[in-house]
Design an enzyme around this catalytic site. Sequence first.
Site, short mmCIF file in Angstrom:
data_model
loop_
_atom_site.label_atom_id
_atom_site.label_comp_id
_atom_site.label_asym_id
_atom_site.label_seq_id
_atom_site.Cartn_x
_atom_site.Cartn_y
_atom_site.Cartn_z
N ASP A 220 0.84 -1.20 0.00
CA ASP A 220 0.00 0.00 0.00
C ASP A 220 0.88 1.25 0.00
O ASP A 220 1.24 1.78 1.04
CB ASP A 220 -1.01 0.01 1.16
CG ASP A 220 -2.20 -0.89 0.89
OD1 ASP A 220 -2.24 -1.53 -0.19
OD2 ASP A 220 -3.09 -0.96 1.75
N HIS A 342 1.29 -8.48 2.32
CA HIS A 342 0.47 -7.33 2.71
C HIS A 342 -0.59 -7.68 3.75
O HIS A 342 -0.75 -7.01 4.75
CB HIS A 342 -0.18 -6.69 1.47
CG HIS A 342 -0.91 -5.43 1.82
ND1 HIS A 342 -0.27 -4.33 2.37
CD2 HIS A 342 -2.21 -5.09 1.74
CE1 HIS A 342 -1.16 -3.38 2.60
NE2 HIS A 342 -2.34 -3.81 2.24
N HIS A 352 -10.36 -5.97 8.35
CA HIS A 352 -9.76 -7.02 7.53
C HIS A 352 -9.67 -8.33 8.32
O HIS A 352 -8.76 -9.12 8.11
CB HIS A 352 -8.37 -6.59 7.04
CG HIS A 352 -8.39 -5.27 6.33
ND1 HIS A 352 -9.14 -5.06 5.20
CD2 HIS A 352 -7.77 -4.10 6.59
CE1 HIS A 352 -8.97 -3.81 4.80
NE2 HIS A 352 -8.15 -3.21 5.62
N HIS A 379 -1.63 -3.70 5.89
CA HIS A 379 -3.06 -3.75 5.59
C HIS A 379 -3.93 -3.20 6.73
O HIS A 379 -4.79 -2.36 6.48
CB HIS A 379 -3.45 -5.19 5.23
CG HIS A 379 -4.72 -5.30 4.43
ND1 HIS A 379 -5.08 -4.38 3.47
CD2 HIS A 379 -5.69 -6.25 4.42
CE1 HIS A 379 -6.23 -4.76 2.92
NE2 HIS A 379 -6.62 -5.89 3.48
N VAL A 380 -3.75 -3.71 7.94
CA VAL A 380 -4.50 -3.20 9.08
C VAL A 380 -3.73 -1.99 9.61
O VAL A 380 -2.54 -2.09 9.91
CB VAL A 380 -4.64 -4.27 10.17
CG1 VAL A 380 -5.38 -3.73 11.38
CG2 VAL A 380 -5.33 -5.50 9.61
FE LIG Z 1 -4.16 -2.59 2.46
#
Ligand SMILES: [Fe+2]
Length: 489
Positions: A220, A342, A352, A379-380
């Site tokens: 990301d 990720h 998530h 991700h988190v």
């Molecule tokens: Fe993400």
Amino acid sequence: MLSTHEEQESVLRSSFSLSKMGVLGFSSSSSFVGFFVVLSLVINATVLCNGGKTSRFVRKLEATEDMPLDSDVFQVPPGYNAPQQVHITQGDQVGKAVIVSWVTASEPGSNTVLYWTEGSETKYKAKGKVYTYKYFNYTSGYIHHCTIMNLKYNTKYYYVVGIDHTMREFWFVTPPQVGPDVPYTFGLIGDLGQSFDSNKTLNHYELNPQKGMTVLFVGDLSYADNYPNHDNVRWDTWGRFTERSAAYQPWIWTAGNHEIDFNQSIGETKPFKPYSHRYHVPYKASGSTAPFWYSIKRASAYIIVLSSYSAYGKYTPQYKWLEAELPKVNRTETPWLIVLMHCPWYNSYNYHYMEGETMRVMYEPWFVRYNVDVVFAGHVHAYERSERISNVAYNIVNGLCTPVNDQSAPVYITIGDGGNQEGLATNMTEPQPAYSAYREASFGHAIFHIENRSHAYFSWHRNEDGYSVEADSMSFFNRYWHKIDESTH
Ligand SMILES: [Fe+2]
Ligand SMILES: *[C@@H]1O[C@H](CO)[C@@H](O)[C@H](O)[C@H]1NC(C)=O
Ligand SMILES: *[C@@H]1O[C@H](CO)[C@@H](O)[C@H](O)[C@H]1NC(C)=O
Ligand SMILES: *[C@@H]1O[C@H](CO)[C@@H](O)[C@H](O)[C@H]1NC(C)=O
Ligand SMILES: *[C@@H]1O[C@H](CO)[C@@H](O)[C@H](O)[C@H]1NC(C)=O
Ligand SMILES: *[C@@H]1O[C@H](CO)[C@@H](O)[C@H](O)[C@H]1NC(C)=O
Ligand SMILES: *[C@@H]1O[C@H](CO)[C@@H](O)[C@H](O)[C@H]1NC(C)=O
């Protein structure tokens, strides 16, 4: 139960930050903590429960805006066709090559990189290639990628790009020769984006006295896809923003969901189009057939990058590659086996939640069998560190499906707290699962410092603290050379 000492520390910090910033935190569900909140008007607390520690330290609740287009960090360098968005990454499997990438706006200009070692009169040239792509109604600048090869280990190199028009000079230091007892310091950043908080994270990483030498980036990057038509101008601004670090030390790239840029409604159906044009990685050197999964050796570490958003089921290219890859890792040569992906497999936030489960089911037995030391994910948008646990006994009928302590298993660390415009993940599953050692919703970065084949030291640094403060840390014992329980509980 409350730990009084930690409570007081947390209280001091939070009162300071609250009064300084004039923002509100959130209240905890614990009634004792609730009483405490009312009494002192302090919102944060540290709670110990079934699992490890849940730190209630929350930087602030509302998401930060992206830095505006006219921000200082997005300025186009002066001069006709000046190279911009300069960034480097490892260019081969062992660290003797570097991929230099940059963008020119007005015309392609030269593809050549001029480079030399510190103090040397001899200058070398390497020639790269230029690429462009279109995305909806956006047309990219001229994206150059040039691999410099046959570099000497442990050497400072200067390099120049833009040799026909406006020249810009940078430098980097190559890693030491791959070997078992070579100390090395990695930085860890995830989910960075380009908000005011992103700028703080990068700043804290740069000023951390532990001095990371290479960034392991867990996916990301720009968050350009949050803009109308995924406005790819925000890929360019991100490239200019991160240049101040990524032009001087390699960033090892992992693809996240914000790199997919798949959007059928605007006719963009080739996944990862902007990312794969802008960020090249040495995937062929590790026998991979796609840039989204690959491996490198760097100093005493073997780093495997996986793609949460490419097919990973049985018979898929990624599965086949990883199956053949893990037996190749020679722990006598590279004791430290690190995996980047990720989407986390172990995540006790309500964001998530269980998204990583299908990949965990596919690959976790391999990670245990091959004694992976640590898995970093993003991700988190928060921080979390697990105990050494595995959950690989289930066979449909035996009902054995809870994580258990396992000294052959990796530690799972979520470091998706780079500070993007989507804000923090604050909502956690309660109670904290026993496998979760520490979790906290604050922006920050981490450092993984390898001392030798048996010892490494991990520290997590929140943006709210001074540059040298460790908000969480753990001494790592290598899973091949020193397989001893290093947890502190
Ligand atoms: Fe993400
Ligand atoms: C792309 O389309 C959007 C929406 O129609 C418009 O606002 C924008 O100016 C266009 N950009 C370019 C480079 O044409
Ligand atoms: C970003 O951080 C740098 C380094 O601290 C600072 O010079 C710059 O002004 C910041 N920019 C913005 C837009 O916050
Ligand atoms: C696709 O692009 C359109 C137009 O910008 C946007 O409204 C939509 O949210 C995008 N969808 C996704 C999944 O990004
Ligand atoms: C593993 O690496 C060591 C040190 O480089 C080397 O001596 C040994 O031959 C390697 N083992 C295999 C199986 O390649
Ligand atoms: C936290 O997440 C849970 C599960 O998704 C949800 O039921 C709950 O309402 C959320 N709490 C807050 C404060 O958003
Ligand atoms: C590795 O480093 C640790 C921590 O500095 C030290 O205690 C240990 O003796 C070292 N081991 C070797 C084999 O050098």
